[in-house]
Design a protein around this motif. Structure first.
Motif, PDB file in Angstrom:
ATOM      1  N   SER A   1      -3.291   4.664  -1.029  1.00  8.49           N
ATOM      2  CA  SER A   1      -2.768   3.294  -0.685  1.00  8.49           C
ATOM      3  C   SER A   1      -2.786   2.352  -2.046  1.00  8.49           C
TER       4      SER A   1
ATOM      5  N   TYR B   1      -4.912   7.029   7.150  1.00  7.90           N
ATOM      6  CA  TYR B   1      -5.536   5.958   7.832  1.00  7.90           C
ATOM      7  C   TYR B   1      -5.992   6.055   8.996  1.00  7.90           C
TER       8      TYR B   1
ATOM      9  N   ARG C   1       0.783  -1.315  -0.031  1.00 10.32           N
ATOM     10  CA  ARG C   1      -0.092   0.010  -0.129  1.00 10.32           C
ATOM     11  C   ARG C   1       0.968   1.322   0.071  1.00 10.32           C
TER      12      ARG C   1
ATOM     13  N   CYS D   1      -7.804   2.357   5.391  1.00  7.40           N
ATOM     14  CA  CYS D   1      -8.087   3.664   4.722  1.00  7.40           C
ATOM     15  C   CYS D   1      -9.034   4.574   5.004  1.00  7.40           C
TER      16      CYS D   1
END
Length: 398
Positions: free
Chosen positions: A166, A324, A51, A147
């Protein structure tokens, strides 16, 4: 319950095989304490492997990003690349013979008051469930587990491509396209730079104020300068000095639409957990107009975006560099160590033991160096209790 297999663990159960989990496992190995480490992905450090964008380098010098008991190889550069950092983590795994149980997604973790043991239930790829039972639980699943994409009016009707940072690897796919990057942190800035280098036309949303610092000041890491000054000066004075040096190197940023917060960069990091941007070339592209600064998004249209100032701009793609979140609150039932954002409460930010053998590594927004310090302390604390309960001798962590 009959379909769930139970396994007793003679030591701590570690959730997560990223840098935090690996550091904890390495320190426990040095202490001679057995453990089980659970990882929902099929590899270690899945964030880094799956990611992150290709051009990524560590933003801090390598000595601030190494895990306990094993420094980076001497031939690594000052700022290792993504590939080099992954190789280092694999070297760490092999050095300490860390063998995570992959594809084990934790469904729940609860403390059984009757047995005084932790019961951690996981789901495997084939649908099988396993319950791990042990005296200690180490939460090390990371601050960047899930995310975050904010909700916007009209986003579902937008006809261009929509992605999260990501999913971004390189700007090759965006050549010749108008790209809106939502977010002005380190990832947002660096992706805009990468888009420019691949002949795309990025616009970056800057809703709030942001600190942009040079990665180095007169050949010295800005972060390292700040850390050194904080050893002998108050935080406000450190921020004053760093901002003055930043002005000498970068000049003013407010004329570019990049207003600085009222708090200094190191105070903002310590108090609010917000990381300043370390410039690796994006600022010059902003000055030249190759990266356009735009205000907050009001809504998306089919082929364009409307900003809060009423301006409507056509775009082909949108990339959310909106960060995130942790997922610990989704599965940990005894979570008095965490606030409602899923970070360790201030009283717990030294990784001290919580109730019932619960430990936390890497939830204090202090980066990899913070994870390493947490892991060392947690391993020492668990080792002490493990010796008392089992009578086994332990090695010394140094």
């Amino acid at each position: 319950m009959s379909s769930c297999r139970c396994m007793r663990v003679n030591g701590p159960i570690i959730v997560g095989a990223g840098p935090s989990g690996l550091a904890t496992a390495g320190c426990l190995t040095k202490q001679g304490v057995p453990y089980v480490i659970l990882e929902r992905a099929n590899c270690i450090a899945s964030l880094w492997k799956k990611r992150t964008y290709n051009r990524l380098k560590l933003h801090l010098p390598k000595q601030f990003c190494q895990l306990p008991l094993l420094p980076f190889p001497d031939d690594y550069p000052k700022y290792p690349t993504k590939k080099q950092f992954i190789e280092y983590l694999e070297l760490y795994q092999n050095h300490f013979n860390i063998k995570p149980r992959f594809n084990e997604c934790v469904l729940s973790a609860r403390f059984d008051q009757a047995s005084r043991l932790w019961r951690v239930r996981t789901a495997r790829g084939g649908g099988d469930e396993v319950e791990y039972i042990g005296r200690w639980l180490v939460v090390a699943a990371g601050e960047n587990a899930e995310c975050v994409i904010p909700e916007f009016d009209g986003l579902k009707d937008f006809n261009g491509t929509i992605s999260h940072v990501s999913e971004y690897r390189t700007g090759e796919l965006y050549s010749g396209k108008k790209v809106l990057v939502v977010g002005c942190g380190n990832s947002g800035m660096e992706i805009c730079l990468d888009l420019c280098e691949h002949n795309a036309f990025p616009s970056m949303v800057v809703r709030d104020s942001v600190h942009i610092l040079p990665r180095e000041i007169f050949g010295k890491s800005t972060f390292e300068i700040g850390v050194s000054l904080m050893q002998c000066l108050p935080l406000w004075l450190v921020d004053t000095i760093v901002l003055f040096l930043t002005w000498l190197v970068l000049g003013s940023t407010e004329c570019l639409g990049l207003k600085r917060p009222s708090k200094g960069p190191f105070a903002l990091k310590k108090i609010d957990g917000k990381t300043p941007v370390l410039d690796v070339g994006a600022l010059s592209k902003i000055r030249s107009g190759d990266i356009k600064i735009v205000p907050a998004v009001k809504r998306f249209l089919k082929h364009s975006v409307e900003f809060v100032n009423g301006q409507v701009v056509p775009i082909d793609s949108v990339i959310f560099a909106t960060g995130y979140r942790t997922n610990v609150l989704d599965w940990l039932q005894e979570n008095d160590m965490f606030n409602n954002q899923g970070y360790a409460k201030e009283a717990m930010q030294t990784a001290e033991k919580g109730n019932c053998g619960l430990f936390v590594v890497g939830y204090t927004r202090r980066g990899i160096s913070g994870c390493s310090l947490d892991a060392i302390k947690v391993a020492i604390d668990i080792s002490r209790e493990w010796i008392e309960e089992t009578g086994n001798a332990s090695m010394t962590l140094s």
